[in-house]
Design an enzyme around this catalytic site. Structure first.
Site, PDB file in Angstrom:
ATOM      1  N   GLY A  49      -2.204  -2.176   8.189  1.00 54.46           N
ATOM      2  CA  GLY A  49      -1.657  -2.283   9.575  1.00 54.46           C
ATOM      3  C   GLY A  49      -0.570  -0.936   9.405  1.00 54.46           C
ATOM      4  O   GLY A  49      -0.378  -0.511   8.415  1.00 54.46           O
ATOM      5  N   GLN A  54       6.269   3.724  13.076  1.00 54.43           N
ATOM      6  CA  GLN A  54       5.892   4.516  11.906  1.00 54.43           C
ATOM      7  C   GLN A  54       5.246   5.712  11.679  1.00 54.43           C
ATOM      8  O   GLN A  54       5.229   6.373  10.659  1.00 54.43           O
ATOM      9  CB  GLN A  54       4.930   3.271  10.689  1.00 54.43           C
ATOM     10  CG  GLN A  54       5.739   2.068  10.563  1.00 54.43           C
ATOM     11  CD  GLN A  54       4.476   1.083   9.757  1.00 54.43           C
ATOM     12  OE1 GLN A  54       3.888   0.509  10.117  1.00 54.43           O
ATOM     13  NE2 GLN A  54       4.817   1.110   8.261  1.00 54.43           N
ATOM     14  N   CYS A 103       5.009  -2.683   2.590  1.00 61.08           N
ATOM     15  CA  CYS A 103       5.088  -1.999   4.011  1.00 61.08           C
ATOM     16  C   CYS A 103       4.923  -0.544   3.710  1.00 61.08           C
ATOM     17  O   CYS A 103       5.828   0.036   2.959  1.00 61.08           O
ATOM     18  CB  CYS A 103       6.511  -2.226   4.784  1.00 61.08           C
ATOM     19  SG  CYS A 103       6.639  -1.320   6.208  1.00 61.08           S
ATOM     20  N   LEU A 104       4.230   0.245   4.314  1.00 60.52           N
ATOM     21  CA  LEU A 104       4.188   1.643   4.016  1.00 60.52           C
ATOM     22  C   LEU A 104       5.625   2.417   4.359  1.00 60.52           C
ATOM     23  O   LEU A 104       5.646   3.441   3.768  1.00 60.52           O
ATOM     24  CB  LEU A 104       3.130   2.126   4.970  1.00 60.52           C
ATOM     25  CG  LEU A 104       1.600   1.515   4.569  1.00 60.52           C
ATOM     26  CD1 LEU A 104       0.630   2.194   5.724  1.00 60.52           C
ATOM     27  CD2 LEU A 104       1.018   2.239   3.430  1.00 60.52           C
ATOM     28  N   HIS A 145       3.582  -8.928  10.870  1.00 61.74           N
ATOM     29  CA  HIS A 145       4.201  -7.803  10.136  1.00 61.74           C
ATOM     30  C   HIS A 145       4.232  -6.478  11.222  1.00 61.74           C
ATOM     31  O   HIS A 145       5.504  -6.171  11.536  1.00 61.74           O
ATOM     32  CB  HIS A 145       3.742  -7.546   9.106  1.00 61.74           C
ATOM     33  CG  HIS A 145       4.382  -6.273   8.119  1.00 61.74           C
ATOM     34  ND1 HIS A 145       4.980  -6.467   7.020  1.00 61.74           N
ATOM     35  CD2 HIS A 145       4.382  -5.101   8.411  1.00 61.74           C
ATOM     36  CE1 HIS A 145       5.241  -5.330   6.555  1.00 61.74           C
ATOM     37  NE2 HIS A 145       5.181  -4.444   7.637  1.00 61.74           N
ATOM     38  N   GLU A 146       3.342  -6.342  11.915  1.00 66.37           N
ATOM     39  CA  GLU A 146       3.131  -5.214  12.380  1.00 66.37           C
ATOM     40  C   GLU A 146       3.601  -5.448  13.774  1.00 66.37           C
ATOM     41  O   GLU A 146       4.354  -4.465  14.515  1.00 66.37           O
ATOM     42  CB  GLU A 146       1.621  -4.707  12.828  1.00 66.37           C
ATOM     43  CG  GLU A 146       0.655  -4.338  11.334  1.00 66.37           C
ATOM     44  CD  GLU A 146       1.722  -3.415  10.788  1.00 66.37           C
ATOM     45  OE1 GLU A 146       2.239  -2.582  10.973  1.00 66.37           O
ATOM     46  OE2 GLU A 146       1.454  -3.318   9.558  1.00 66.37           O
ATOM     47  N   HIS A 149       7.362  -4.532  13.828  1.00 60.79           N
ATOM     48  CA  HIS A 149       7.739  -3.141  13.886  1.00 60.79           C
ATOM     49  C   HIS A 149       8.019  -2.903  15.141  1.00 60.79           C
ATOM     50  O   HIS A 149       8.873  -1.879  15.336  1.00 60.79           O
ATOM     51  CB  HIS A 149       6.551  -2.354  13.188  1.00 60.79           C
ATOM     52  CG  HIS A 149       6.544  -2.123  11.723  1.00 60.79           C
ATOM     53  ND1 HIS A 149       7.590  -1.745  11.075  1.00 60.79           N
ATOM     54  CD2 HIS A 149       5.665  -2.571  10.747  1.00 60.79           C
ATOM     55  CE1 HIS A 149       7.305  -1.538   9.686  1.00 60.79           C
ATOM     56  NE2 HIS A 149       6.331  -2.160   9.292  1.00 60.79           N
TER      57      HIS A 149
HETATM   58 NI    NI Z   1       5.471  -2.368   7.696  1.00 56.46          NI
END
Ligand code: NI
Length: 181
Positions: A49, A54, A103-104, A145-146, A149
């Site tokens: 995701g 991000q 998480c990226l 989660h997304e 963000h």
């Molecule tokens: Ni994340």
């Protein structure tokens, strides 16, 4: 379709509120290109995701995709590519489930996060059309989660117990189930 650079924890963009897009904006060439870039960036980074902040964009847009099941025995459905604009939570199960997340934007760190077991989310698809997405299990976890963000929330903020924080190598050594990579 260029791969974009991913913002990392500590950059203020990850702590900002995002703004919704109008259906006309959704159909604009700029946003269509951004969607393609986000999908490519997520796949390149082996993520499941990615949310607009991000890639340094403070708008309500996320992409998600799980191309393989979480485990061979898993009955959880795959998550086909989802591009979601202006997502809002319309329903969430009272029941929560705690599982590992990464998480990226927080590279190489994992932790256990409680999430609603199932959620129903409303939003727009990439053509600006209203859609409703019903997910459970791993897919519901990714979506929550997304969506966080988009409101400046990181998975660390959702953890009950910081004692589960682990670097990737230690996570794989001591915590990952055998059926995971
Ligand atoms: Ni994340």
């Amino acid at each position: 379709m260029p791969i974009r650079s991913i913002s990392r924890m500590g950059h203020p963009v990850l702590r900002q509120e995002t703004r919704p897009l109008t259906p006309d904006e959704v159909r604009s060439p700029e946003i269509q290109r951004l969607m393609d870039d986000m999908v490519e960036t997520m796949r390149d980074a082996d993520g499941v995701g990615l949310a607009a902040p991000q890639v340094y964009e403070t708008i309500q847009l996320l992409v998600a995709e799980v191309s393989a099941p979480k485990s061979p025995e898993s009955k959880e459905p795959f998550l086909p590519l989802l591009i979601l604009v202006n997502p809002t939570l319309v329903k969430a199960s009272r029941e929560k489930e705690t599982d590992w997340e990464g998480c990226l934007s927080i590279p190489d760190i994992w932790g256990m996060v409680p999430r609603h077991r199932s959620v129903v989310v409303k939003g727009l698809d990439r053509t600006g059309r209203a859609i409703t997405v019903e997910t459970r299990g791993y897919a519901a976890r990714i979506l929550q989660h997304e969506m966080d963000h988009l409101h400046g929330i990181l998975f660390l903020d959702r953890m009950d117990d910081m004692k589960t924080l682990a670097f990737k190598r230690e996570y794989h050594r001591h915590w990952a189930k055998d059926d995971e990579e």
